[in-house]
Design a protein around this motif. Structure first.
Motif, PDB file in Angstrom:
ATOM      1  N   LYS A  50       0.806  -1.220   0.000  1.00  0.00           N
ATOM      2  CA  LYS A  50       0.000   0.000   0.000  1.00  0.00           C
ATOM      3  C   LYS A  50       0.839   1.270   0.000  1.00  0.00           C
ATOM      4  O   LYS A  50       0.347   2.353   0.300  1.00  0.00           O
ATOM      5  N   CYS A  57       2.621   2.216  -2.738  1.00  0.00           N
ATOM      6  CA  CYS A  57       2.780   2.701  -4.109  1.00  0.00           C
ATOM      7  C   CYS A  57       1.551   3.492  -4.531  1.00  0.00           C
ATOM      8  O   CYS A  57       0.429   2.993  -4.474  1.00  0.00           O
ATOM      9  N   PHE A 109      -0.591   1.832  -7.168  1.00  0.00           N
ATOM     10  CA  PHE A 109      -1.491   0.797  -6.669  1.00  0.00           C
ATOM     11  C   PHE A 109      -2.690   1.442  -5.971  1.00  0.00           C
ATOM     12  O   PHE A 109      -3.837   1.059  -6.193  1.00  0.00           O
ATOM     13  N   ASP A 138      -4.469  -2.268  -9.175  1.00  0.00           N
ATOM     14  CA  ASP A 138      -3.889  -3.396  -9.905  1.00  0.00           C
ATOM     15  C   ASP A 138      -2.716  -3.979  -9.110  1.00  0.00           C
ATOM     16  O   ASP A 138      -1.741  -3.280  -8.844  1.00  0.00           O
ATOM     17  N   PRO A 139      -2.812  -5.273  -8.714  1.00  0.00           N
ATOM     18  CA  PRO A 139      -1.725  -5.845  -7.894  1.00  0.00           C
ATOM     19  C   PRO A 139      -0.370  -5.840  -8.598  1.00  0.00           C
ATOM     20  O   PRO A 139       0.659  -5.887  -7.935  1.00  0.00           O
ATOM     21  N   ASN A 190       0.750  -3.379  -9.870  1.00  0.00           N
ATOM     22  CA  ASN A 190       1.276  -2.059  -9.537  1.00  0.00           C
ATOM     23  C   ASN A 190       1.689  -1.942  -8.077  1.00  0.00           C
ATOM     24  O   ASN A 190       2.045  -0.855  -7.618  1.00  0.00           O
ATOM     25  N   THR A 191       1.641  -3.056  -7.342  1.00  0.00           N
ATOM     26  CA  THR A 191       2.278  -3.006  -6.023  1.00  0.00           C
ATOM     27  C   THR A 191       3.769  -3.168  -6.284  1.00  0.00           C
ATOM     28  O   THR A 191       4.152  -3.802  -7.272  1.00  0.00           O
ATOM     29  N   ARG A 233       5.087  -5.801  -9.050  1.00  0.00           N
ATOM     30  CA  ARG A 233       5.818  -5.364 -10.231  1.00  0.00           C
ATOM     31  C   ARG A 233       7.200  -6.028 -10.277  1.00  0.00           C
ATOM     32  O   ARG A 233       7.637  -6.516 -11.313  1.00  0.00           O
ATOM     33  N   TYR A 250       4.105  -2.483 -17.292  1.00  0.00           N
ATOM     34  CA  TYR A 250       4.179  -2.191 -15.859  1.00  0.00           C
ATOM     35  C   TYR A 250       5.486  -1.535 -15.420  1.00  0.00           C
ATOM     36  O   TYR A 250       5.505  -0.848 -14.409  1.00  0.00           O
ATOM     37  N   ASP A 253      -4.902  -8.772  -1.268  1.00  0.00           N
ATOM     38  CA  ASP A 253      -3.661  -8.316  -1.910  1.00  0.00           C
ATOM     39  C   ASP A 253      -2.470  -9.199  -1.530  1.00  0.00           C
ATOM     40  O   ASP A 253      -1.640  -9.531  -2.369  1.00  0.00           O
TER      41      ASP A 253
END
Lengths: 538, 245
Positions: free
Chosen positions: A81, A83, A86, A91-92, A94-95, A99, A139, B137
């Protein structure tokens, strides 16, 4: 944490949400200019994998950071959390960990024993052209290399190092973005990111000199291409066009302390887009600075309000282009020191119309060790300063959403989503403290944040720190000029009150107002152009 | 006690030892040898070697970085509790390795807290496992290997507790086995009383040790090499340079 910002963290997982944000591919005319000698077209599919793996193998052997950060992640999720992309997209991939895993799973499949033996059980996946084109290319260009994740990682894993390596691998197979390569090719041609030719650059400086003269009555020089100078100054080139108040503020500081300084049209850009592209290009762009500094005998090189300039200088210049025959620093350090030494005459009340908060540019704060100087300067030139939520400033600052080479039109939606955490933190202080000025000492911020603030309907002006310095700084002779101007204006106002005469028909009137009415009626001269007819009676 | 027991007690430990030591040294040697010429320290920074050491140690001992975000505090508690318990359990087990007759005083002194740690460690382990299942997540980023290592450690812990409380082997014989292995002397299994519970525990521990060099568990070594932490922002603040220039 503020309530509004708290809500931003309740993000819903939306796998695939980032799929549609794709930067335009480069063109041969840009790619061929790059110092890293990338292929000018994407390689055919049957060569792609081999070339990419060779490059990845080379990079992991050259960079401890990459090797280590490929190996030691435990996927604890502490970074998830942190980024902004994200938080904005959900979009995971984009964690930071998600990535990085795009690269790690390929690394495991091809370069580790466990990956070769157990495949997907240990999260390994072989490289294919599709992985490069559909996953990596998308990504790794949804990361702004802001390094926020590394602050929260128990091992300091820095996603920027992974992204930079990922992009270098992509470059090696001819996959790069148009925006970044175009900007870098401008630097190699014109010396700056915007591609301002020498003549235009000089003309702009002259224009700004006149502007300062008009406002202060003082002859402040903005020297370009001096043959010898103590100080070489590198502005972000946008300061010559759009952020001119910043440039004028800096020029006034140099003038006030009597510095022997110059800018150079060979290296007229502080920002180094090599950071978003390749080590070779970081080095080549920095080299231009070093060459000019040596040529003019500069003892000090000063970088302007620009985050990406500062990281490229602070972390890479000595290591890549050294040993350096000069010292270098940031303009924030310089001005702060000048204020400390009492060399600047400042009138804080001239900034009483603004209530200021400060956005720390990622690369100034996390990569550049510069968080206190900006605040010190602002507090020295303004009476009203308030910081945002502690979770959104200093080393925990949120990216503006446009860094890392992502400041390009085609991914505007992503940029706005990435700007959400920053916007929310600003919104909180706007509500609680009526903040109306967001100081952001970085050219990318100054391009991106006004759009973000407009998108989220937050009524603040975005500007530099030296804009405020310029307003508060009183130059020698300025007060006399201002007194003269004030007297003149007063005289004019007084005259406007007194008897007036129409120059066209010599009719006399008790006030200017009456004369103007007469001119409009009799001579068809609109009131706005009344001075064509009426003047105070002598 | 058949061939299998003989293998677990007299053969596998040497393989385990070699795989673990060579593997760990190799992994660390790779990190050690990789060049790192670019200083990439991340603020808040280290301005000197000394403060870089402090920063790394604060991460190693207190998991300081996990405390930087409110939302990570429970993770911090779980992770820290797990690691400290793991360390204490390892210390406790030194009683089987040290001292020919009686164990050294300090090893005797940590027995109580070591046992407490063994009783507690399942809680953070289950938490670490559950969060990978419960949070969407975290579930997304987890790989089979992440579950595997947690389950492996959990099985080591539970088999150890079972051997201690429900099927206690003769501890003098356990120590005799370990000391013999250290002296490279084969153990004649007919002369000692070892039960299945012990053998299972002993086997699982060896699987874990052999798995470590190939896995993410190597983070325990890697943390000392992380350039964002070990590098520092050279010298003083740049304002000093201004005075010189």
């Amino acid at each position: 944490m503020g309530e509004e910002l708290d809500k931003v963290y309740n993000v819903e997982l939306k796998p695939g949400a980032g799929e549609n944000y794709v930067c335009h591919l480069t063109k041969p005319e840009f790619a061929e200019k790059m110092a890293n000698k990338m292929p000018t077209e994407p390689l055919p599919d049957d060569q792609m994998v081999e070339v990419a793996l060779k490059r990845l193998d080379q990079l992991r052997k050259e960079r401890k950071s990459l090797q280590l950060y490929l190996d030691i992640c435990v996927r604890c999720g502490a970074c998830v959390k942190q980024c902004h992309y994200f938080l904005g997209t959900g979009d995971p991939k984009n964690t930071p960990v998600g990535r990085a895993e795009l690269l790690r799973k390929v690394y495991r499949a091809h370069f580790t024993i466990s990956g070769k033996l157990f495949g997907s059980l240990v999260g390994a996946q072989k490289l294919t052209p599709e992985v490069l084109k559909n996953e990596w290319y998308k990504y790794f260009y949804q990361c702004s290399e802001c390094r926020r994740c590394s602050v929260f990682c128990p091992y300091g894993i820095d996603q920027a190092e992974i992204t930079m390596a990922g992009r270098e691998v992509l470059n090696s197979v001819g996959l790069a973005t148009k925006y970044i390569t175009q900007v870098i090719s401008q630097v190699y041609k014109h010396g700056n990111n915007l591609g301002i030719p020498e003549a235009a650059f000089k003309a702009n400086c002259e224009f700004l000199e006149e502007e300062i003269k008009e406002l202060t009555g003082v002859d402040v020089k903005i020297p370009v291409n001096k043959e010898k100078a103590e100080i070489l100054y590198l502005p972000p080139s946008a300061d010559l066009f759009t952020n001119t108040d910043t440039m004028m503020g800096v020029a006034k500081v140099f003038h006030a302390v009597g510095a022997d300084w110059t800018m150079s049209t060979y290296a007229s850009e502080a920002a180094n887009f090599g950071l978003f592209f390749s080590y070779d290009d970081i080095k080549a762009i920095n080299l231009r600075v070093v060459e000019v500094a040596k040529k003019i005998g500069a003892k000090l090189v000063i970088f302007g309000e620009c985050g990406h300039a500062w990281r490229a200088a602070r972390q890479y210049m000595e290591a890549m282009n050294g040993p350096l025959p000069f010292k270098f620093m940031n303009i924030l350090e310089y001005t702060a020191e000048m204020i400390r030494q009492g060399k600047l005459k400042l009138d804080k009340s001239r900034n009483d119309d603004v209530i200021v908060t400060m956005h720390d540019p990622c690369n100034m704060a996390r990569a550049g060790d510069l968080v206190e100087e900006g605040r010190f300067i602002i507090k020295s030139v303004c009476n009203n300063f308030v910081d945002m939520d502690p979770n959104a400033i200093k080393e925990k600052t949120f990216c503006c959403g446009g860094g890392g080479g992502l400041l390009t039109e085609e991914i505007m939606e992503l940029r706005m989503k990435g700007g959400l955490p920053r916007a929310t933190a600003v919104k909180e202080v706007v509500k609680s403290h009526n903040v109306n000025y967001l100081a952001a000492p970085c050219a990318i911020d100054k391009a991106q944040l006004p759009l973000v603030m407009e998108h989220y309907e937050i009524p603040v002006q975005v500007g530099g720190i030296h804009d405020l310095v310029g307003k508060a700084l009183i130059l020698e002779g300025q007060e006399e000029f201002e007194a003269e101007q004030a007297a003149k204006a007063e005289a004019e106002a007084a005259a406007a009150e007194g008897p007036s005469v129409c120059g066209l028909c010599d009719a006399e009137f008790a006030t200017m107002e009456e004369c103007c009415e007469h001119a409009e009626k009799e001579h068809k001269i609109s009131k706005a152009q009344c001075d064509m007819a009426c003047e105070p009676k002598k | 006690m058949g061939v299998l027991a003989n293998f677990v007690v007299n053969v596998l430990p040497y393989i385990t030892f070699i795989v673990f030591v060579v593997g760990v040294i190799y992994r660390i040697a790779v990190w050690w040898s990789r060049p790192s010429p670019i200083p990439i320290a991340v603020f808040p920074g280290q301005r000197s070697v000394g403060s870089a050491i402090v920063r790394v140690l604060s991460d190693v001992i207190f998991f300081r970085s996990l405390l930087q975000f409110k939302g990570n505090q429970i993770l911090w508690l779980g992770a820290w509790l797990f690691h400290i318990s793991f360390g204490l359990i390892l210390l406790r087990h030194l009683r089987y390795f040290l001292g020919a007759e009686a164990v050294p005083g300090w090893v005797a002194a940590v027995q109580g807290i070591g046992i407490a740690a063994a009783l507690v460690i399942s809680i953070p382990l289950l938490y670490l496992l559950l969060r990978r299942i419960v949070h969407a997540d975290i579930k997304w980023i987890s790989t089979p290997a992440d579950y595997f290592v947690l389950l492996l450690i959990l099985s080591v812990v539970l088999s150890g507790l079972y051997a201690k409380y429900f099927a206690r082997p003769f501890v003098v014989d356990v120590k005799y086995v370990i000391r013999s292995l250290m002296a490279l002397k084969p153990v004649d299994l007919s002369t000692v009383t070892l039960n299945t519970a012990f053998l299972v525990h002993f086997f699982l521990v060896q699987v874990l040790a052999m798995y470590i060099p190939f896995s993410k568990v190597m983070h325990f070594g890697g943390i000392f090499f992380s350039p964002t932490r070990t590098h520092h922002f050279g010298g003083e603040a740049h304002t000093k340079q201004l005075e010189e220039a």
